[in-house]
Design a protein around this motif. Structure first.
Motif, mmCIF file in Angstrom:
data_model
loop_
_atom_site.group_PDB
_atom_site.id
_atom_site.type_symbol
_atom_site.label_atom_id
_atom_site.label_comp_id
_atom_site.label_asym_id
_atom_site.label_seq_id
_atom_site.Cartn_x
_atom_site.Cartn_y
_atom_site.Cartn_z
ATOM 1 N N LEU A 1 0.900 -1.333 0.019
ATOM 2 C CA LEU A 1 -0.105 -0.064 0.031
ATOM 3 C C LEU A 1 0.788 1.279 0.042
ATOM 4 O O LEU A 1 0.664 2.134 -0.640
ATOM 5 N N PHE B 1 -9.161 0.324 8.885
ATOM 6 C CA PHE B 1 -8.744 0.583 7.406
ATOM 7 C C PHE B 1 -9.547 1.376 6.556
ATOM 8 O O PHE B 1 -9.026 2.134 5.843
ATOM 9 N N TRP C 1 -8.356 4.799 4.740
ATOM 10 C CA TRP C 1 -7.816 4.953 3.408
ATOM 11 C C TRP C 1 -8.829 5.548 2.703
ATOM 12 O O TRP C 1 -8.483 6.260 1.786
ATOM 13 N N ARG D 1 1.208 4.769 -2.840
ATOM 14 C CA ARG D 1 1.357 6.333 -2.471
ATOM 15 C C ARG D 1 2.465 7.001 -2.103
ATOM 16 O O ARG D 1 2.660 8.286 -1.924
ATOM 17 N N SER E 1 -8.128 9.419 3.307
ATOM 18 C CA SER E 1 -6.800 10.001 2.944
ATOM 19 C C SER E 1 -6.616 9.635 1.279
ATOM 20 O O SER E 1 -5.616 9.847 0.594
ATOM 21 N N THR E 2 -7.744 9.244 0.752
ATOM 22 C CA THR E 2 -7.931 9.138 -0.796
ATOM 23 C C THR E 2 -7.507 10.466 -1.308
ATOM 24 O O THR E 2 -7.238 10.593 -2.680
ATOM 25 N N PRO F 1 -2.909 4.915 7.538
ATOM 26 C CA PRO F 1 -3.767 4.094 6.923
ATOM 27 C C PRO F 1 -2.953 2.635 6.395
ATOM 28 O O PRO F 1 -3.688 1.743 5.997
#
Length: 273
Positions: A36, A186, A190, A40, A193-194, A127
């Motif tokens: 993950l 999660f 997630w 990012r 924080s997108t 995240p």
């Protein structure tokens, strides 16, 4: 009542080598964070190799901080009886709150080395953590750890006789933590924080949610037998350690609201020197 699943805590045995499910869950958590994080990495101008270094530093922080935290928070009597006991990692005993402290120290060192703002990095890391938390709670469940208190809810379980808890059905508290600390945490982090957020929002949300989830589940989880309740005949060590997390998280969220909205854009690039 639901039967407790008969799962051997040892996933693989080759001669004297025994690999436990609990240990494999650490691998799952670190691998998920690595995968993950690579997706990012560009947000902070990091390379895939940098993410590998970050996960390695985090793993060291988890192990050292988790063990030291367990010794300080839960095992001072054992330490007094045997000063070498902290080094006996094969006997188990890890503290999430100690592991969190270890990860924060590792993140601080990594941020300085790569000239990143600390909250920039923790917003990236937060995240990535819940999958490892959820996997660890599954490992606890398979390893016959973290039993709940006696209950008559339809999904209560009778824990294995080897645990010495009798035949009364109990809350599967490790599964509650898997669902809240792993799945729910999660999904929320997630999703939040997108898109770019003001610095500190994701980190603060992690602290508030985890601390709240842990505090709540402790009401149906047996307190650590070597400690019992630490105050008021209901407060556990896990709850006591979670309170500062919630307070710190709320302060981070409050501070984030006072920041310039453009700070959300600034976190996509490294600060100048």
């Amino acid at each position: 009542m639901i039967p407790y699943p008969q799962i051997d805590p040892v996933a693989l045995a080759v001669g004297p080598l025994r690999i436990h499910w609990y240990g494999l869950m650490y691998v799952v958590g670190l691998a998920a964070a690595w995968w993950l994080g690579r997706r990012r990495a560009h947000r902070l101008g990091l390379t895939h190799e940098d993410i590998g270094d970050l996960i390695f530093c985090g793993a060291v922080g988890i192990i050292l901080g988790g063990r030291l935290g367990y010794v300080l928070f839960y095992g001072l009597d054992q330490l007094a009886a045997d000063p070498l006991w902290p080094f006996m990692l094969w006997e188990g005993g890890m503290s999430f709150h100690g592991g969190l402290a270890g990860v924060l120290v590792a993140a601080w060192w990594f941020a300085r080395r790569h000239r990143l703002a600390f909250l920039q990095l923790t917003d990236l890391i937060a995240p990535l953590v819940p999958i490892g938390l959820g996997a660890g709670r599954l490992g606890n469940f398979i390893n016959h750890e973290l039993p709940g208190r006696v209950s008559d809810v339809p999904w209560a379980m009778v824990f294995p006789s080897m645990m010495g808890l009798g035949s009364a059905p109990r809350h599967p508290s490790a599964l509650y933590e898997f669902a809240l600390e792993g799945v729910v945490l999660f999904v929320v982090l997630w999703w939040v924080s997108t898109r770019p957020r003001r610095r500190g929002i994701v980190s603060g949300l992690f602290l508030v949610l985890y601390g709240t989830f842990r505090f709540a589940v402790e009401f149906v989880r047996l307190p650590d037998p070597q400690l019992g309740f630490v105050a008021f005949d209901w407060l556990t060590m896990g709850q006591l350690l979670s309170l500062p997390m919630v307070v710190t998280g709320l302060l981070l969220l409050l501070a984030a609201r006072c920041r310039d909205p453009l700070d959300a854009v600034a976190r996509t690039s490294r600060p100048s020197t």
